[in-house]
Design a protein around this motif. Structure first.
Motif, PDB file in Angstrom:
ATOM      1  N   SER A 160      -1.071  -2.251 -16.436  1.00 58.48           N
ATOM      2  CA  SER A 160      -1.972  -2.401 -17.282  1.00 58.48           C
ATOM      3  C   SER A 160      -3.082  -1.048 -17.090  1.00 58.48           C
ATOM      4  CB  SER A 160      -2.553  -3.693 -17.800  1.00 58.48           C
ATOM      5  OG  SER A 160      -2.781  -4.286 -16.431  1.00 58.48           O
ATOM      6  N   VAL A 161      -3.582  -1.373 -15.595  1.00 60.29           N
ATOM      7  CA  VAL A 161      -4.684  -0.490 -15.403  1.00 60.29           C
ATOM      8  C   VAL A 161      -4.667   0.285 -14.185  1.00 60.29           C
ATOM      9  CG1 VAL A 161      -6.548  -2.225 -16.249  1.00 60.29           C
ATOM     10  CG2 VAL A 161      -5.720  -2.376 -13.938  1.00 60.29           C
ATOM     11  N   HIS A 162      -3.068   0.716 -14.030  1.00 60.62           N
ATOM     12  CA  HIS A 162      -3.018   1.669 -13.043  1.00 60.62           C
ATOM     13  C   HIS A 162      -3.435   1.530 -11.874  1.00 60.62           C
ATOM     14  CE1 HIS A 162      -1.141   2.751 -16.754  1.00 60.62           C
ATOM     15  NE2 HIS A 162      -2.150   3.363 -17.524  1.00 60.62           N
ATOM     16  N   ARG A 163      -3.509   0.313 -11.304  1.00 65.39           N
ATOM     17  CA  ARG A 163      -4.153   0.308 -10.082  1.00 65.39           C
ATOM     18  C   ARG A 163      -3.462  -0.799  -9.492  1.00 65.39           C
ATOM     19  NH1 ARG A 163     -10.666   0.102  -9.514  1.00 65.39           N
ATOM     20  NH2 ARG A 163     -11.144   2.314  -9.971  1.00 65.39           N
ATOM     21  N   ASN A 164      -3.690  -1.049  -8.004  1.00 65.13           N
ATOM     22  CA  ASN A 164      -2.735  -2.085  -7.220  1.00 65.13           C
ATOM     23  C   ASN A 164      -4.217  -2.491  -6.488  1.00 65.13           C
ATOM     24  OD1 ASN A 164      -1.815  -3.599  -5.546  1.00 65.13           O
ATOM     25  ND2 ASN A 164      -0.021  -2.443  -4.778  1.00 65.13           N
ATOM     26  N   GLU A 165      -4.923  -3.342  -7.189  1.00 73.86           N
ATOM     27  CA  GLU A 165      -6.196  -4.096  -6.389  1.00 73.86           C
ATOM     28  C   GLU A 165      -5.988  -4.737  -5.261  1.00 73.86           C
ATOM     29  OE1 GLU A 165      -8.894  -2.966  -7.015  1.00 73.86           O
ATOM     30  OE2 GLU A 165      -8.835  -2.030  -9.129  1.00 73.86           O
ATOM     31  N   ARG A 166      -4.785  -5.461  -5.170  1.00 76.10           N
ATOM     32  CA  ARG A 166      -4.323  -6.265  -4.138  1.00 76.10           C
ATOM     33  C   ARG A 166      -4.153  -5.418  -2.547  1.00 76.10           C
ATOM     34  NH1 ARG A 166       0.878  -9.944  -2.617  1.00 76.10           N
ATOM     35  NH2 ARG A 166       0.448 -10.614  -0.686  1.00 76.10           N
ATOM     36  N   TYR A 167      -3.531  -4.232  -2.852  1.00 75.32           N
ATOM     37  CA  TYR A 167      -3.034  -3.360  -1.684  1.00 75.32           C
ATOM     38  C   TYR A 167      -3.817  -2.124  -1.565  1.00 75.32           C
ATOM     39  CZ  TYR A 167       0.702  -6.619  -0.346  1.00 75.32           C
ATOM     40  OH  TYR A 167       1.316  -7.704   0.011  1.00 75.32           O
ATOM     41  N   ALA A 205       0.880  -1.083  -0.100  1.00 68.20           N
ATOM     42  CA  ALA A 205       0.067   0.175  -0.019  1.00 68.20           C
ATOM     43  C   ALA A 205       0.849   1.393  -0.150  1.00 68.20           C
ATOM     44  CB  ALA A 205      -0.979   0.181   1.203  1.00 68.20           C
ATOM     45  N   TRP A 206       1.888   1.422   0.878  1.00 67.46           N
ATOM     46  CA  TRP A 206       2.623   2.559   0.973  1.00 67.46           C
ATOM     47  C   TRP A 206       3.733   2.818  -0.130  1.00 67.46           C
ATOM     48  CZ3 TRP A 206       2.102   7.134   2.364  1.00 67.46           C
ATOM     49  CH2 TRP A 206       2.947   7.890   2.650  1.00 67.46           C
ATOM     50  N   GLY A 207       4.274   1.783  -0.465  1.00 65.95           N
ATOM     51  CA  GLY A 207       5.280   1.610  -1.486  1.00 65.95           C
ATOM     52  C   GLY A 207       4.319   2.397  -2.948  1.00 65.95           C
ATOM     53  N   THR A 208       3.160   1.544  -3.214  1.00 65.93           N
ATOM     54  CA  THR A 208       2.426   2.076  -4.474  1.00 65.93           C
ATOM     55  C   THR A 208       2.015   3.694  -4.290  1.00 65.93           C
ATOM     56  OG1 THR A 208       1.791  -0.431  -4.522  1.00 65.93           O
ATOM     57  CG2 THR A 208       0.415   1.535  -5.634  1.00 65.93           C
ATOM     58  N   ALA A 209       1.595   3.994  -2.964  1.00 57.38           N
ATOM     59  CA  ALA A 209       1.168   5.389  -2.785  1.00 57.38           C
ATOM     60  C   ALA A 209       2.174   6.408  -3.057  1.00 57.38           C
ATOM     61  CB  ALA A 209       0.286   5.214  -1.620  1.00 57.38           C
ATOM     62  N   LEU A 210       3.205   6.049  -2.427  1.00 59.78           N
ATOM     63  CA  LEU A 210       4.612   6.950  -2.584  1.00 59.78           C
ATOM     64  C   LEU A 210       4.847   7.056  -4.232  1.00 59.78           C
ATOM     65  CD1 LEU A 210       6.855   6.016   0.617  1.00 59.78           C
ATOM     66  CD2 LEU A 210       5.665   8.228   0.233  1.00 59.78           C
ATOM     67  N   GLY A 211       4.951   5.898  -4.697  1.00 57.04           N
ATOM     68  CA  GLY A 211       5.379   5.795  -5.837  1.00 57.04           C
ATOM     69  C   GLY A 211       4.556   6.690  -6.888  1.00 57.04           C
ATOM     70  N   SER A 212       3.240   6.498  -6.532  1.00 54.18           N
ATOM     71  CA  SER A 212       2.186   7.243  -7.588  1.00 54.18           C
ATOM     72  C   SER A 212       2.438   8.556  -7.227  1.00 54.18           C
ATOM     73  CB  SER A 212       0.848   6.708  -7.419  1.00 54.18           C
ATOM     74  OG  SER A 212      -0.187   7.335  -7.804  1.00 54.18           O
ATOM     75  N   MET A 213       2.582   9.242  -5.967  1.00 55.31           N
ATOM     76  CA  MET A 213       2.611  10.783  -5.620  1.00 55.31           C
ATOM     77  C   MET A 213       3.924  11.081  -6.285  1.00 55.31           C
ATOM     78  SD  MET A 213       4.474  12.491  -3.439  1.00 55.31           S
ATOM     79  CE  MET A 213       5.306  11.287  -2.340  1.00 55.31           C
ATOM     80  N   ILE A 230      -8.504   2.352  -6.081  1.00 56.28           N
ATOM     81  CA  ILE A 230      -7.790   3.704  -6.293  1.00 56.28           C
ATOM     82  C   ILE A 230      -7.155   3.886  -7.633  1.00 56.28           C
ATOM     83  CG2 ILE A 230      -5.891   5.289  -5.315  1.00 56.28           C
ATOM     84  CD1 ILE A 230      -6.748   4.303  -2.623  1.00 56.28           C
ATOM     85  N   ASP A 231      -7.220   4.753  -8.227  1.00 60.93           N
ATOM     86  CA  ASP A 231      -6.445   5.194  -9.634  1.00 60.93           C
ATOM     87  C   ASP A 231      -5.353   5.982  -9.185  1.00 60.93           C
ATOM     88  OD1 ASP A 231      -8.347   4.193 -11.389  1.00 60.93           O
ATOM     89  OD2 ASP A 231      -9.535   6.081 -11.043  1.00 60.93           O
ATOM     90  N   LEU A 232      -4.302   5.132  -9.853  1.00 60.50           N
ATOM     91  CA  LEU A 232      -2.795   5.387  -9.795  1.00 60.50           C
ATOM     92  C   LEU A 232      -2.212   6.529 -10.731  1.00 60.50           C
ATOM     93  CD1 LEU A 232      -1.301   2.062  -8.480  1.00 60.50           C
ATOM     94  CD2 LEU A 232      -1.963   3.873  -7.179  1.00 60.50           C
ATOM     95  N   TYR A 233      -1.311   7.327 -10.405  1.00 60.67           N
ATOM     96  CA  TYR A 233      -0.879   8.036 -11.653  1.00 60.67           C
ATOM     97  C   TYR A 233      -0.366   7.264 -12.733  1.00 60.67           C
ATOM     98  CZ  TYR A 233       1.281  11.983 -13.858  1.00 60.67           C
ATOM     99  OH  TYR A 233       1.848  12.892 -14.549  1.00 60.67           O
ATOM    100  N   PRO A 234      -1.024   7.495 -13.844  1.00 59.52           N
ATOM    101  CA  PRO A 234      -0.494   6.355 -15.016  1.00 59.52           C
ATOM    102  C   PRO A 234       0.974   6.285 -15.483  1.00 59.52           C
ATOM    103  CG  PRO A 234      -2.112   8.129 -15.739  1.00 59.52           C
ATOM    104  CD  PRO A 234      -1.673   8.349 -14.419  1.00 59.52           C
ATOM    105  N   HIS A 239       4.305  14.220  -9.198  1.00 58.47           N
ATOM    106  CA  HIS A 239       4.969  15.369  -8.837  1.00 58.47           C
ATOM    107  C   HIS A 239       6.168  15.441 -10.054  1.00 58.47           C
ATOM    108  CE1 HIS A 239       3.845  15.741  -4.448  1.00 58.47           C
ATOM    109  NE2 HIS A 239       2.757  16.049  -5.345  1.00 58.47           N
ATOM    110  N   GLY A 240       6.221  14.751 -10.949  1.00 58.68           N
ATOM    111  CA  GLY A 240       7.285  14.740 -12.039  1.00 58.68           C
ATOM    112  C   GLY A 240       8.285  14.066 -12.251  1.00 58.68           C
ATOM    113  N   ASN A 241       8.558  13.207 -11.034  1.00 57.68           N
ATOM    114  CA  ASN A 241       9.684  12.310 -11.280  1.00 57.68           C
ATOM    115  C   ASN A 241       9.504  10.831 -12.024  1.00 57.68           C
ATOM    116  OD1 ASN A 241      11.190  13.524  -9.025  1.00 57.68           O
ATOM    117  ND2 ASN A 241       9.355  13.096  -7.996  1.00 57.68           N
ATOM    118  N   GLU A 242      10.542  10.403 -12.397  1.00 59.37           N
ATOM    119  CA  GLU A 242      10.289   9.089 -13.281  1.00 59.37           C
ATOM    120  C   GLU A 242      10.411   7.953 -12.148  1.00 59.37           C
ATOM    121  OE1 GLU A 242      13.249   8.790 -16.442  1.00 59.37           O
ATOM    122  OE2 GLU A 242      12.836   6.551 -16.179  1.00 59.37           O
TER     123      GLU A 242
END
Ligand SMILES: NC(=O)C1=CN([C@@H]2O[C@H](COP(=O)(O)OP(=O)(O)OC[C@H]3O[C@@H](n4cnc5c(N)ncnc54)[C@H](OP(=O)(O)O)[C@@H]3O)[C@@H](O)[C@H]2O)C=CC1
Ligand SMILES: O=C(CO)COP(=O)(O)O
Length: 325
Positions: free
Chosen positions: A42-49, A11-19, A53-57, A23-26
């Motif tokens: 593929s769908v820009h989601r982490n349905e398991r964790y 959950a946290w790795g995905t949220a931080l990565g998306s954020m 929630i739609d992640l930054y694509p 913010h413009g980082n690769e």
């Protein structure tokens, strides 16, 4: 703009990565679970964790740690404290020695009593280390809701650089050189959140909850100060700030674990609650330093089924009266 490698697809790795990507980082994220990687790509989601929630694509994921770590200039290590030794041992040959590694876990390793920075330093003694901690639920951050956290590194300049790389429109990073202060606050607030949840779950009411959290904060302060933490860190986002958040709502997994204990619910198959593994070692560390920490000790004993919540509350209330300090 930084090139950021995120280790850990929870959950946290995905949220931080998306954020960070927003913010413009690769950003590339390493996860062991193929289904998590495929779903992010593929769908820009982490349905398991982070279901729903739609992640930054532009957030990319891979099961290939070498690919993720190649050429990165910042590493966010978002693997739980109890799994950190195993994970870093497995990844150490791939981690570029000159790249700062920011620990985002909140816990104390049960087997060694080490904070996450101590665990990583033992395996990667020459790595520049930082820590990120503060009031920040993964779901909130992934949804782009605003918050502020603390970024720490023993080298203040490094802390400033990491804070600048991760800050953006909805995520504000303060910086400090008090690495241990930031880490210990994050680890202990999880234990106190279990106490807060248990009090509510058992039906003791909001007054008991507030009393436990306040006196628990005194214990957190005593332990943190004994490790060299500065008062402003303890009173800051990674200490008091995260304690307020985590002890107040079932959105916290630690609080809701406590709630479940208090209600006598089944504790199997629950999401990660770092405080469960941290409680006993935190109580041991306090006892070893002769620090009074009866609430943390009570949480450890309840989790270990040595005492019931009612017995713990009775014992806490029966302690000799004293001045408030
Ligand atoms: N969720 C939150 O709101 C926040 C969490 N934190 C902290 O962040 C840390 C991680 O929490 P969170 O992401 O929520 O936890 P989750 O349970 O959601 O995810 C844990 C992740 O760690 C991975 N993992 C475990 N062991 C290893 C390993 N040996 N090698 C590689 N990956 C591994 C898991 O992989 P797999 O799926 O393959 O098992 C999973 O992707 C905790 O310390 C937590 O306290 C901090 C702030 C907010
Ligand atoms: O640390 C967190 C928020 O800052 C998350 O807390 P939980 O792990 O209890 O959900």
């Amino acid at each position: 703009m930084s090139t950021i490698a995120v280790l850990g697809g929870g959950a946290w790795g995905t949220a931080l990565g998306s954020m960070a990507a927003r913010h413009g980082n690769e950003v590339k994220l390493y996860a062991r679970d193929v289904s998590v990687v495929e779903s992010i790509n593929s769908v820009h989601r982490n349905e398991r964790y982070l279901p729903g929630i739609d992640l930054y694509p532009k957030l990319a994921a891979s099961t290939d740690a070498a690919e993720v770590l190649r050429g990165c200039d910042l590493i966010l290590c978002v693997i739980p404290a109890q799994a950190l030794t195993h994970a870093i041992e497995g990844l150490k040959a791939l981690i570029p020695v000159d790249t700062p590694l920011v620990i985002c876990a909140k816990g104390i390793e049960r087997a060694s009593g080490s904070l996450p920075s101590g665990i990583v330093a033992r395996i990667l003694p020459n790595q520049k280390l930082g820590a990120l901690s503060g009031p920040s639920f993964a779901t909130d951050v992934a949804n782009g809701l605003p918050t502020a956290v603390t970024v720490a590194a023993r080298d203040q300049l490094l802390a400033d650089t990491i804070a600048a790389a991760l800050s953006g429109r909805t995520f504000r990073c303060y910086s400090t050189d008090d690495l241990i202060g930031v880490e210990i606050g994050g680890a202990l607030k999880n234990v106190l959140a279990i106490a807060a949840g248990a009090a509510i779950g058992r039906g003791y009411g909001a007054s008991a909850q507030a009393a436990l959290v306040t006196r628990g904060f005194v214990e957190l302060r005593r332990i943190a100060q004994s490790m060299g933490a500065r008062p402003e860190t303890i009173m800051g986002l990674s200490g008091l700030g995260d304690l307020m958040l985590t002890c107040a709502t079932p959105q916290s997994r630690n609080y809701s674990y406590g709630l479940a204990i208090g209600r006598g619910e089944d504790l199997s198959n629950r999401p990660l609650a770092e405080g469960v593994a941290t409680a006993a070692i935190a109580a041991e560390l306090a006892a070893g330093k002769d620090i009074e920490a009866p609430i943390i000790a009570a949480v450890a004993q309840i989790l270990d089924r040595q005492i019931t919540i009612d017995e713990a509350m009775e014992a806490l209330l029966a302690r000799p009266l004293k001045t408030e300090n």
